[in-house]
Enzyme design. Structure first.
Site, PDB file in Angstrom:
ATOM      1  N   ASN A 224       0.801  -1.223   0.000  1.00  0.00           N
ATOM      2  CA  ASN A 224       0.000   0.000   0.000  1.00  0.00           C
ATOM      3  C   ASN A 224       0.837   1.278   0.000  1.00  0.00           C
ATOM      4  O   ASN A 224       0.283   2.358  -0.112  1.00  0.00           O
ATOM      5  CB  ASN A 224      -0.933  -0.010   1.224  1.00  0.00           C
ATOM      6  CG  ASN A 224      -1.764   1.245   1.326  1.00  0.00           C
ATOM      7  OD1 ASN A 224      -2.560   1.548   0.446  1.00  0.00           O
ATOM      8  ND2 ASN A 224      -1.571   2.013   2.404  1.00  0.00           N
TER       9      ASN A 224
ATOM     10  N   TYR B  54       3.975   8.779 -11.582  1.00  0.00           N
ATOM     11  CA  TYR B  54       3.043   8.068 -10.712  1.00  0.00           C
ATOM     12  C   TYR B  54       2.071   7.226 -11.539  1.00  0.00           C
ATOM     13  O   TYR B  54       1.826   6.047 -11.234  1.00  0.00           O
ATOM     14  CB  TYR B  54       2.276   9.081  -9.863  1.00  0.00           C
ATOM     15  CG  TYR B  54       1.262   8.481  -8.924  1.00  0.00           C
ATOM     16  CD1 TYR B  54       1.640   7.962  -7.688  1.00  0.00           C
ATOM     17  CD2 TYR B  54      -0.092   8.448  -9.264  1.00  0.00           C
ATOM     18  CE1 TYR B  54       0.703   7.411  -6.823  1.00  0.00           C
ATOM     19  CE2 TYR B  54      -1.034   7.907  -8.405  1.00  0.00           C
ATOM     20  CZ  TYR B  54      -0.636   7.396  -7.185  1.00  0.00           C
ATOM     21  OH  TYR B  54      -1.562   6.862  -6.329  1.00  0.00           O
TER      22      TYR B  54
ATOM     23  N   ALA C 201       2.493   6.084 -14.559  1.00  0.00           N
ATOM     24  CA  ALA C 201       3.220   4.980 -15.182  1.00  0.00           C
ATOM     25  C   ALA C 201       3.462   3.850 -14.186  1.00  0.00           C
ATOM     26  O   ALA C 201       3.308   2.667 -14.515  1.00  0.00           O
ATOM     27  CB  ALA C 201       4.545   5.485 -15.740  1.00  0.00           C
TER      28      ALA C 201
ATOM     29  N   LYS D 242       1.667   3.144 -11.473  1.00  0.00           N
ATOM     30  CA  LYS D 242       0.411   2.476 -11.146  1.00  0.00           C
ATOM     31  C   LYS D 242      -0.106   1.642 -12.313  1.00  0.00           C
ATOM     32  O   LYS D 242      -0.763   0.608 -12.119  1.00  0.00           O
ATOM     33  CB  LYS D 242      -0.630   3.500 -10.711  1.00  0.00           C
ATOM     34  CG  LYS D 242      -0.313   4.161  -9.368  1.00  0.00           C
ATOM     35  CD  LYS D 242      -0.250   3.164  -8.227  1.00  0.00           C
ATOM     36  CE  LYS D 242      -0.128   3.828  -6.874  1.00  0.00           C
ATOM     37  NZ  LYS D 242      -0.112   2.847  -5.762  1.00  0.00           N
TER      38      LYS D 242
ATOM     39  N   ILE E  59      -9.794  10.067  -2.828  1.00  0.00           N
ATOM     40  CA  ILE E  59     -10.016   9.596  -1.470  1.00  0.00           C
ATOM     41  C   ILE E  59      -9.523  10.665  -0.494  1.00  0.00           C
ATOM     42  O   ILE E  59      -8.470  11.277  -0.704  1.00  0.00           O
ATOM     43  CB  ILE E  59      -9.278   8.263  -1.214  1.00  0.00           C
ATOM     44  CG1 ILE E  59      -9.642   7.238  -2.298  1.00  0.00           C
ATOM     45  CG2 ILE E  59      -9.606   7.725   0.170  1.00  0.00           C
ATOM     46  CD1 ILE E  59     -11.120   6.915  -2.418  1.00  0.00           C
TER      47      ILE E  59
END
Length: 245
Positions: free
Chosen positions: A90, A153, A155, A157, A185
């Site tokens: 995470n 970021y 790329a 993910k 979120i």
């Protein structure tokens, strides 16, 4: 009601907004927790936040960019709990860098945390996984849409999504591998984006609000539980409908 009695969760990035919410959901469902984070102060605060007996909680400093740090976290979890049932990589890093001026250092650091870190933890955990284990990888809307000033970021993910599909094929049938793709979120990580583009993004979200970390945590729990026993290689969108906007 989902029960994780007798199950062990291994999670990186545990002290962040989604991480803490996920730890609470799993703890409340009876799981034992092996939690790692680079922020030792916030990690220590989780002891009081989770209110678990010592025999159900392991907290450790964990640098996801260091393969040995992941191996050490897994060793500690295996020694304490005897094995691992659920892995949730995470840890996340979301810097803002226009592509034209993006440095090699920023590109490399962002991929090291968001993609390499997933590889390190999942690979380290494999020998400790028990039967019917589940991996739930944390991707992002950016992996599907792209994200201006966050190309590194997005790329990374995108790589997480491809990794989840590949592992779902390679590790079956003993291990299920799925992903969640959170949208907007309500965590500290998203605040700079909301300040820059908040009204535009909320207007494009059919549910017209930010998601709560607990709403992502509940979806992670579903994918890790027997309720999703015939689901692998899937991505669950947790974004208030932004994905279809």
């Amino acid at each position: 009601m989902i029960s994780f009695e007798g199950r062990v969760l291994l999670m990186s990035g545990a002290a962040g907004g989604i991480g803490l919410a996920t730890a609470r959901v799993f703890a409340g469902a009876g799981a034992s927790l092996a939690l790692g984070d680079l922020d030792e102060r916030r990690l220590a605060e989780m002891t009081a936040a989770l209110n678990l007996p010592a025999d159900r909680l392991l907290l450790a400093r964990h640098d996801v960019t260091d393969p040995e740090s992941s191996r050490d976290l897994v060793r500690q979890a295996q020694e304490k709990f005897g094995g691992i049932d659920i892995v949730v990589p995470n840890a996340g890093f979301y810097p803002t860098d226009p592509f034209e001026s993006m440095s090699v250092t920023s590109w490399s650091r962002t991929l090291a945390v968001n993609l390499d870190g997933v590889f390190h933890l999942c690979q380290a955990a494999l020998p400790a996984l028990r039967p019917d284990a589940a991996l739930v990888l944390v991707a992002s809307m950016a992996a599907h849409y792209g994200s201006p000033a966050h190309a590194h970021y997005a790329a990374a993910k995108g790589g997480v999504l491809s990794l989840a599909k590949s592992l779902a094929k390679e590790l079956a049938p003993g291990v299920r591998v799925n992903a969640v793709s959170p949208g907007l979120i309500d965590t500290p990580m998203v605040q700079p984006l909301m300040q820059a583009r908040g009204p535009e993004l909320l207007n494009a979200t059919p549910l017209r609000r930010l998601g709560a970390p607990e709403e992502v945590a509940n979806c992670i729990a579903f994918l890790a539980s027997p309720l999703s026993s015939y689901v692998t290689g899937a991505t669950l969108h947790v974004n208030g409908g932004l994905y279809i906007a």
